[in-house]
Design an enzyme around this catalytic site. Structure first.
Site, short mmCIF file in Angstrom:
data_model
loop_
_atom_site.label_atom_id
_atom_site.label_comp_id
_atom_site.label_asym_id
_atom_site.label_seq_id
_atom_site.Cartn_x
_atom_site.Cartn_y
_atom_site.Cartn_z
N ASP A 28 -85.15 68.50 8.43
CA ASP A 28 -83.87 69.15 8.93
C ASP A 28 -82.73 68.61 7.78
O ASP A 28 -82.65 67.46 7.02
CB ASP A 28 -83.51 68.75 10.36
CG ASP A 28 -82.38 69.34 11.02
OD1 ASP A 28 -82.08 70.38 10.28
OD2 ASP A 28 -82.05 69.37 11.84
N ASN A 76 -86.06 80.92 12.66
CA ASN A 76 -85.38 80.76 11.72
C ASN A 76 -84.91 82.53 11.14
O ASN A 76 -84.33 82.76 10.04
CB ASN A 76 -85.86 80.08 10.46
CG ASN A 76 -86.18 78.81 10.69
OD1 ASN A 76 -86.67 78.08 10.15
ND2 ASN A 76 -84.82 78.14 11.15
C1 FPP Z 1 -83.66 72.68 7.64
O1 FPP Z 1 -82.65 72.34 7.15
C2 FPP Z 1 -84.71 73.19 6.89
C3 FPP Z 1 -85.38 74.59 6.89
C4 FPP Z 1 -84.83 75.42 8.14
C5 FPP Z 1 -86.28 74.78 6.03
C6 FPP Z 1 -87.15 73.70 5.42
C7 FPP Z 1 -87.34 74.07 4.08
C8 FPP Z 1 -87.52 73.44 3.13
C9 FPP Z 1 -87.48 71.94 2.91
C10 FPP Z 1 -87.45 74.17 1.80
C11 FPP Z 1 -88.44 75.08 1.54
C12 FPP Z 1 -89.94 74.58 1.66
C13 FPP Z 1 -90.85 75.50 1.39
C14 FPP Z 1 -92.30 75.14 0.59
C15 FPP Z 1 -90.70 76.61 1.97
P1 FPP Z 1 -81.25 73.35 7.69
O2 FPP Z 1 -80.95 74.51 6.96
O3 FPP Z 1 -81.42 73.73 9.16
O4 FPP Z 1 -80.20 72.53 7.50
P2 FPP Z 1 -78.70 72.35 8.42
O5 FPP Z 1 -79.03 72.01 9.84
O6 FPP Z 1 -78.00 71.05 7.73
O7 FPP Z 1 -78.01 73.46 8.37
#
Ligand code: FPP
Length: 248
Positions: A28, A76
């Site tokens: 996250d 998502n």
């Molecule tokens: C959460 O950060 C992260 C995700 C929803 C995606 C996780 C994905 C990756 C680390 C990259 C993708 C990797 C692969 C191999 C598919 P957020 O966007 O919710 O962060 P925030 O809460 O700060 O908005």
């Protein structure tokens, strides 16, 4: 470089003789990490993939049996189409780019989640990654993609109910172990340690059944800042907790 060369004090951050068998990570904070740098969210996801590369490598070096990461949840899809598309592309890129090194490191890739519900190019990349790594035995890297814990449990219940209705399964035979065989993680051990980055303290539909007895470690770093040292510290914290599994 292996984690032992990158982090010489590895042994003092975690006891390398007793490691969790199965670690889960809720990655996250990519968006907030990017925002704090005045950059678009996609920049954070890209940085997150680099971190994932390091953590998978470290998991193999340490000899941990299974790493499960939450890369895309069934919730998502509610994000803007461009971000969803970007995450799909990152997965495809990651799978093709990393495969040789994963094979070299003895990592087997598997997926949890609804694979039929993602696009054809994503499905192709997943099939390629699974096939190329299927004979590896050192570490299993499980990517939870289009994954939701409740959906997974419901699907398992439906499959068992169908068998019971067809008369091929007796309801008394539905034990916790039999149930687990219907989950996407069939054959993998339960989660011992779940790590969530960026300070949030929620499970968000991640591995609900499999983390029944897991220890939870919540760290402040956003995912793109979660390096090998932070990983070892989280494992060290897990090791300092007394796990009793309901006993004394
Ligand atoms: C959460 O950060 C992260 C995700 C929803 C995606 C996780 C994905 C990756 C680390 C990259 C993708 C990797 C692969 C191999 C598919 P957020 O966007 O919710 O962060 P925030 O809460 O700060 O908005």
């Amino acid at each position: 470089l292996s984690i032992f060369e990158k982090v010489p004090e590895a042994g003092s951050l975690a006891d390398l003789s007793t490691l969790p068998r199965h670690v889960g990570i809720i990655m996250d904070g990519n968006g907030r990490w990017a925002k704090s740098r005045g950059m678009p969210r996609a920049y954070g996801h890209r940085a997150g993939v680099e971190r994932l590369h390091d953590i998978v490598k470290a998991t193999g070096d340490l000899g941990i049996e299974v790493l499960t990461v939450y890369a895309f949840s069934t919730e998502n899809w509610k994000r803007p189409a461009a971000e969803v598309e970007g995450l799909m592309k990152l997965l495809i890129e990651f799978l093709y780019r990393e495969i040789d090194q994963l094979v070299e490191n003895g990592v087997r890739i598997v997926f949890s989640g609804d694979e039929a519900g993602v696009g054809e190019t994503v499905q192709k990349a997943m099939a390629y990654a699974k096939d190329r790594t299927k004979d590896n035995h050192r570490t299993t890297f499980n990517v939870a993609f289009n994954y939701g814990g409740r959906q997974e449990i419901l699907l398992a219940a439906k499959k068992l109910a169908a068998q019971a209705a067809a008369g091929t399964l007796c309801p008394e035979e539905i034990t916790a172990e039999r149930f687990a065989e219907e989950l996407d993680t069939a054959g993998l051990p339960d989660l011992d340690l779940v790590i969530r980055t960026s300070g949030e303290q929620r499970l968000s539909n991640f591995m609900l059944y499999q983390s029944a007895y897991a220890e939870f470690v919540f760290v402040k770093e956003h995912w793109p800042d979660f390096d090998e040292r932070a990983y070892l510290r989280a494992i060290g914290e897990f090791q300092r907790r007394g796990r009793r599994f309901g006993g004394l």
